[in-house]
Design an enzyme around this catalytic site. Structure first.
Site, PDB file in Angstrom:
ATOM      1  N   ARG A  33       0.852  -1.217   0.000  1.00  0.00           N
ATOM      2  CA  ARG A  33       0.000   0.000   0.000  1.00  0.00           C
ATOM      3  C   ARG A  33       0.881   1.259   0.000  1.00  0.00           C
ATOM      4  NH1 ARG A  33      -3.360  -3.652  -0.546  1.00  0.00           N
ATOM      5  NH2 ARG A  33      -4.766  -4.442   1.057  1.00  0.00           N
ATOM      6  N   GLU A 177     -13.350 -14.606  10.019  1.00  0.00           N
ATOM      7  CA  GLU A 177     -13.396 -14.017   8.673  1.00  0.00           C
ATOM      8  C   GLU A 177     -13.056 -15.055   7.589  1.00  0.00           C
ATOM      9  OE1 GLU A 177     -10.401 -11.059   7.783  1.00  0.00           O
ATOM     10  OE2 GLU A 177     -11.500 -10.340   6.033  1.00  0.00           O
ATOM     11  N   LYS A 219     -17.129 -11.862  10.113  1.00  0.00           N
ATOM     12  CA  LYS A 219     -16.690 -10.898   9.094  1.00  0.00           C
ATOM     13  C   LYS A 219     -16.825 -11.609   7.755  1.00  0.00           C
ATOM     14  CE  LYS A 219     -12.981  -7.838   7.669  1.00  0.00           C
ATOM     15  NZ  LYS A 219     -12.075  -6.795   8.153  1.00  0.00           N
TER      16      LYS A 219
HETATM   17  P1  13P Z   1     -10.512  -4.979   3.005  1.00  0.00           P
HETATM   18  O1  13P Z   1     -11.773  -4.250   3.424  1.00  0.00           O
HETATM   19  O2  13P Z   1      -9.512  -4.103   2.362  1.00  0.00           O
HETATM   20  O3  13P Z   1     -10.846  -6.232   2.245  1.00  0.00           O
HETATM   21  O4  13P Z   1      -9.789  -5.443   4.337  1.00  0.00           O
HETATM   22  C1  13P Z   1     -10.517  -6.006   5.347  1.00  0.00           C
HETATM   23  C2  13P Z   1      -9.722  -7.004   6.047  1.00  0.00           C
HETATM   24  O5  13P Z   1      -9.562  -6.942   7.238  1.00  0.00           O
HETATM   25  C3  13P Z   1      -9.140  -8.091   5.280  1.00  0.00           C
HETATM   26  O6  13P Z   1      -8.734  -9.080   6.151  1.00  0.00           O
END
Ligand code: 13P
Length: 334
Positions: A33, A177, A219
């Protein structure tokens, strides 16, 4: 930590009109980034950037928590105030990324499995001592003609369940997630099928591992067309398919679901969340836990003026938080 305390934290994470800012990029990811905006990824630059984000005035109007990387949880502002204190004073819950990232799954080309279970119990204990209230683990499911295998889905969900149980033992709310990647030319129906299979496997594994759902946050990725699919599903279709898939797979006892942005544009991530929240009654609040869709505009502005004038970058962070907070209520006007 009692069951009630875990439940209280989980509910605070998805308080009405609030969501999470994900700033837990690993040092490899933040380097990518920073490279994109011409900033060197030194420890001091990472610290300064995260200070800019975390000290955005009135951030807690729309932000309930922030996910940090290990390095960030231990850092302080330029004047020496620990980030965890800045967050506690602002009413923002500190979260911590605890997985060690995906590696190739042996025997299944194209599939990956997330590592990080070895030594996790003492690490979680330390993070709780440092002030973390919740912890995130990201599993990655890639789609191609050959992927994912059933073994990939099962292995990742098994790891998510083991991590979640360890989190609750340590008094941390697990944010589980399973990210279905947007990469590929598959259509939205394929994404639906893979998401459905993954969430079914995940909740079966959480059940098998005695994970308290009332103290867990999901998530999720949205049900969406692959990035290179020639036919892109519209906002209403994404909202409808995502909600249908979640209703078919996620128990109502879960306190809330937050979405990752996963490479969507800022506008699309907000529009999709808003459209879902306009679709009427649902069993759980739907909010956001965006990384890129919260930060990408601010990162560019910060990189242009790293001398200490954060105002323009912080205004953008606040504006993105407000838009997504309104979308979490279905009240974003575009
Ligand atoms: P993004 O919203 O950029 O996908 O990142 C969220 C995240 O925590 C990825 O693990």
């Amino acid at each position: 930590m009692s069951i009630e305390q875990l439940e209280d934290i989980a509910q605070a994470m998805v308080a009405p009109g609030k969501g999470i800012i994900a700033i837990d990029e690993s040092n490899n990811t933040i380097k990518k980034r920073f490279d994109a905006v011409g900033v060197e990824s030194t420890e001091e630059n990472r610290r300064a950037y995260r200070e800019m984000l975390l000290t955005t005035p009135k951030l807690s109007d729309y932000i309930s928590g922030a996910i940090l990387f290990d390095e960030t949880l231990r850092q302080s502002t330029r004047t020496g105030v620990p980030f965890t204190k800045v967050m506690a004073d602002a009413g923002i819950l500190p979260g911590i990324k605890v997985d060690k990232g995906p590696v190739p799954l042996a025997g299944f080309p194209g599939d990956v499995v997330t590592e990080g279970l070895d030594g996790l119990r003492p690490r979680l204990k330390e993070y709780a001592g440092l002030g973390a209230k919740f912890a995130k683990w990201r599993a990655v499911i890639a789609i191609s003609d050959e992927n994912p295998s059933g073994t990939c889905i099962e292995s990742n969900c098994h790891a998510l369940a083991r991590y979640a149980a360890l989190c609750q033992e340590a008094g941390l709310v697990p944010m589980v997630e399973p990210e279905i990647l947007i990469d590929g030319n598959h259509d939205i129906d394929v994404c639906y099928e893979v998401t459905e299979a993954t969430l079914r496997s995940l909740f079966a594994a959480l059940y098998e591992h005695n994970v308290l759902l009332e103290g867990t946050i999901l998530k999720a990725s949205m049900v969406i067309s692959g990035k290179d699919c020639p036919e892109q599903a519209g906002v209403e279709e994404v909202a409808e398919a995502t909600l249908r898939c979640l209703k078919a797979t996620v128990p109502a006892s879960l306190p809330g679901i937050v979405f990752l942005s996963g490479g969507q544009s800022d506008e699309a991530a907000t529009a999709h969340l808003n459209a879902m929240n306009q679709l009427g009654a649902k069993p759980w609040p739907l909010s956001f836990s965006y990384g890129r869709a919260m930060q990408q505009a601010a990162l560019k502005l910060w990189a242009e003026d790293m001398s200490g004038n954060f105002t323009k970058a912080q205004d953008t962070v606040y504006a993105r938080a407000r838009d997504n907070g309104l979308a979490a209520l279905g009240q974003w006007k575009g």
